[in-house]
Design a protein around this motif. Sequence first.
Motif, PDB file in Angstrom:
ATOM      1  N   LEU A  63     -44.544  19.979 -67.603  1.00 42.69           N
ATOM      2  CA  LEU A  63     -45.706  20.504 -68.288  1.00 42.69           C
ATOM      3  C   LEU A  63     -45.885  19.829 -69.646  1.00 42.69           C
ATOM      4  O   LEU A  63     -44.946  19.713 -70.403  1.00 42.69           O
ATOM      5  N   THR A  64     -47.110  19.378 -69.921  1.00 41.73           N
ATOM      6  CA  THR A  64     -47.422  18.881 -71.252  1.00 41.73           C
ATOM      7  C   THR A  64     -48.351  19.885 -71.903  1.00 41.73           C
ATOM      8  O   THR A  64     -49.350  20.283 -71.316  1.00 41.73           O
ATOM      9  N   VAL A  65     -47.992  20.325 -73.106  1.00 48.83           N
ATOM     10  CA  VAL A  65     -48.813  21.295 -73.815  1.00 48.83           C
ATOM     11  C   VAL A  65     -49.361  20.627 -75.069  1.00 48.83           C
ATOM     12  O   VAL A  65     -48.604  20.121 -75.883  1.00 48.83           O
ATOM     13  N   PRO A 108     -51.449  17.676 -75.528  1.00 45.01           N
ATOM     14  CA  PRO A 108     -51.024  16.275 -75.429  1.00 45.01           C
ATOM     15  C   PRO A 108     -51.299  15.469 -76.701  1.00 45.01           C
ATOM     16  O   PRO A 108     -52.309  15.684 -77.363  1.00 45.01           O
TER      17      PRO A 108
END
Lengths: 457, 462
Positions: free
Chosen positions: A16-18, A20
């Motif tokens: 997961l990228t929060v 970016p």
Amino acid sequence: MLLRHTDKEIKERVALTVNPAKTCQPVGAMYAALGIHNCLPHSHGSQGCCAYHRSTLTRHYKEPVMASTSSFTEGASVFGGQANLLEAINNIFSVYNPDVIAVHTTCLSEVIGDDIPQILAKAKEDGRIPEGKYVIHCNTPSFVGSHVTGFSNMVKGMVQYFAESSGNKLNQVNIIPGWVEPSDMREIKRLAREMGISTVVFPDTSDVLDAPLTGKHQFYPKGGVTIEALKSAGDSIGTIALGHFASAAAAEALDAKCNVKYEILDLPYGLLATDRFIDSLRRMAKVVVPESINAERGRLIDAISDMQSYFYGKRVALFGDPDQLIALSEFLVTLNMRPVYVVTGTPGKKFEEEMSRVLHEIPEAKFKQAGDIYLLHQWIKNEPVDLLMGNTYGKYIARDEDIPFIRIGFPILDRIGHSYFPLVSYTGALRLVEKILGAIMDRQDRDCPEESFELVM
Amino acid sequence: MKVLEGRKKQVFRKGETPFEIDCEKQSLAGSVSQRACVFCGSRVVLYPIADAVHLVHGPAGCAAYTWDIRGALSSGPELHRLSFTTDLREQEVIHGGESKLYQGLIQLIDRYHPKAAFVYGTCIVGVIGDDVEAVCKKVSALKGIPVIPVHSEGFKGTKKDGYKAACTALMRLIGRGRTDGISKYSVNILGDYNLAGEIWIIKDYYRRMGVEVVAGITGDGRVEEIERAHGAALNLVQCSGSMNYLAQLMKEKYGIPSLQVSYFGFEDMAEALYGVARHFNDAEMMKRTQELVRDEIQAIYPKLLEYRKALAGKKAAIYVGGAFKAFSLVKALRLLGMDVAVVGSQTGSKQDYQLLKELCDEGTIIVDDSNPLELSHFIREKNVSLFIGGVKERPIAYKLGIGFCDHNHERKVALAGFVGMLNFAEEVYQSVMSPVWQFIPRPKQSVPMGGVQDEYSRTANP
């Protein structure tokens, strides 16, 4: 408290990228292509990609951004995008009439496996490309690298399609400026002119994305590197590539193709990086650095000396694109500040190598490639900083943690000025130190108790 | 200027060419279209649901470009303003992204405890063939909240198809909640995005009329409200392009009738209230509505007349996403004494354009899916002083040296409601009358002493 959701506790997040700290390749390719004179960037994919990139570039540069799209449909995703691209080439030359169409791919056209060189060869064969006109391309799969990679790929494409070596060396230097503002490209050209050096700067978005208001909408503004200049880059005495991530690939390609030797330097942000840039120009063009440039340098050092006591020991967090971060961190160290957290969304081991070099005197410094802004926020929550520098998305952290914030990088969606005032060179460094000092002093004025609120600082 | 052969039927001049406008077509390959994609359409519609997690399943770009770019305000949670993405890389493109999606969802739900999760499919997901539906089902069963796939692969049609995909996703929420206690005078608001707090203004009007708003489906949205939206007596549909489909689905499944409304301009705003009062056929409510309309307009009208004095006779161009909004704008500009010389939309239907034609004056240019070259040309041709559009049109207007009003998601003041009409007038006034435009060189034709023809230059079309 917009980012109230940020946890202090740092856990491994693999899936997961929060928030970016990067975007995708095609927007970089589009920006680079706008730096060619009379060029229409073309997005080979769905319509949305093109719309998003144009909107993002428009919000940042506050200028009309023209680009066309292959308008993929479900059919194209099954049968391939060849028919769309061929039709696009026809339509573009007949209506928008550019000198160059610069095609970049998207995740969709990459995954379905469109072979762009083969399609362009067919277009040529069918006579769809008028005499004296060009269609160039680069591959920009969105699931590899970042927007910086896309920029680099398009610049490399310019070399591959245009640079020629005639056998006669020309007394000129190629400068690949990297992903900087139109104002920076203008400043780089000014410096070289001041030193009496002829240059080919590519790409060059000055006079494209900072065009004056004339009451006309120039579909192709007057700026941009010309085809003629790009062709001649193969005969230059050398190439200076500014920024490893954005510019090295093109310089290497030009050396391989036309045997033009090159130097890869940091972006000329700050004193030392500008020194190296000027020195490299001097050696390559065999000129003497004029007194006027020494004076610019002297003024910068003078300003720093006036400000140094306020900079000492200030902890700074930075995020954005790797070339910018490397040069900026070095400058902050020069100013006796402490860049303690540095995050880029762009992947690349080179970033961590360079940061270790630049920050070897700052043992507490943490830095990460392929990170996100959520992580940066977590670091700050664990141990605060005095100053935050990064693109517009930093404003959430700045507000939540109440940290002075300087906007730098791409995109800047909420301020105007970056496309007018350079950050490169001694002049740009002066602007940087002015911004930094202003942010620190404004904070002191805001926070200090009344009895120590001073007129003279 | 050259209009692409394939586009000629998408440009209509009232009184000059026969009306046979062609629309709802795929843009021609190679055009500098102002349109977006399916994903964009879905993301726009569902975005304002503030207590749900919105996970973009794809490479980081699609999430980055849609991170907090719309001022759809929330009165409470702001989870919608964060950007979550599975950030697909080469490895997943080859081996599939299902496991990354599964892990990402679990982490998000554990961390944020959202009321629901939406998973947006992007182009690449459509091609690599992830079974998003199955992953969502599994996570939903495990975590006990609705986890809803949105089939928004960019290439599967136009932005309008994205609206449809969002409506289909919404239907999976609607009907889950209890409907007891809902008034017989109740509505859902569909297609208002609460930009600059507009839905709050509208909700207040309905409250004053004695009408309960069950759910603001696309503005300041909450999962629990949407889950009980099927208990409302009436659906109010603004922005027909995005929300007609949901109203239609709700009518089929729950028998809820709907009313087309617009909250822009005095005329349409008043009608949006009267229409509801008429529907409920309650004399008291009608009386309250009449008083409300009278009070609101009386408070604003004198100030509006001042703006009208300055703006009367000036010409405007409109280029918006959905055609329905254009109707209201034509009327609102008329109230300011301005003439609409050019009007177009990205996604209008034939019926929309027919209505526009009837509404507009002779000579007005009506255009579907236009591009910057055409728009610039029409603006110059008609000597327009105001351009109403969205983000990509703003700098074009400024380059031409004319005023601009963002009637899209980058508006910073509320333009809906009666007060919105005043805000609109003020925004138009300040932009059109800005002193900066006098410093811009004008084409020779507008110089009184000149007599030289327009030197309008288009390097694209020598």
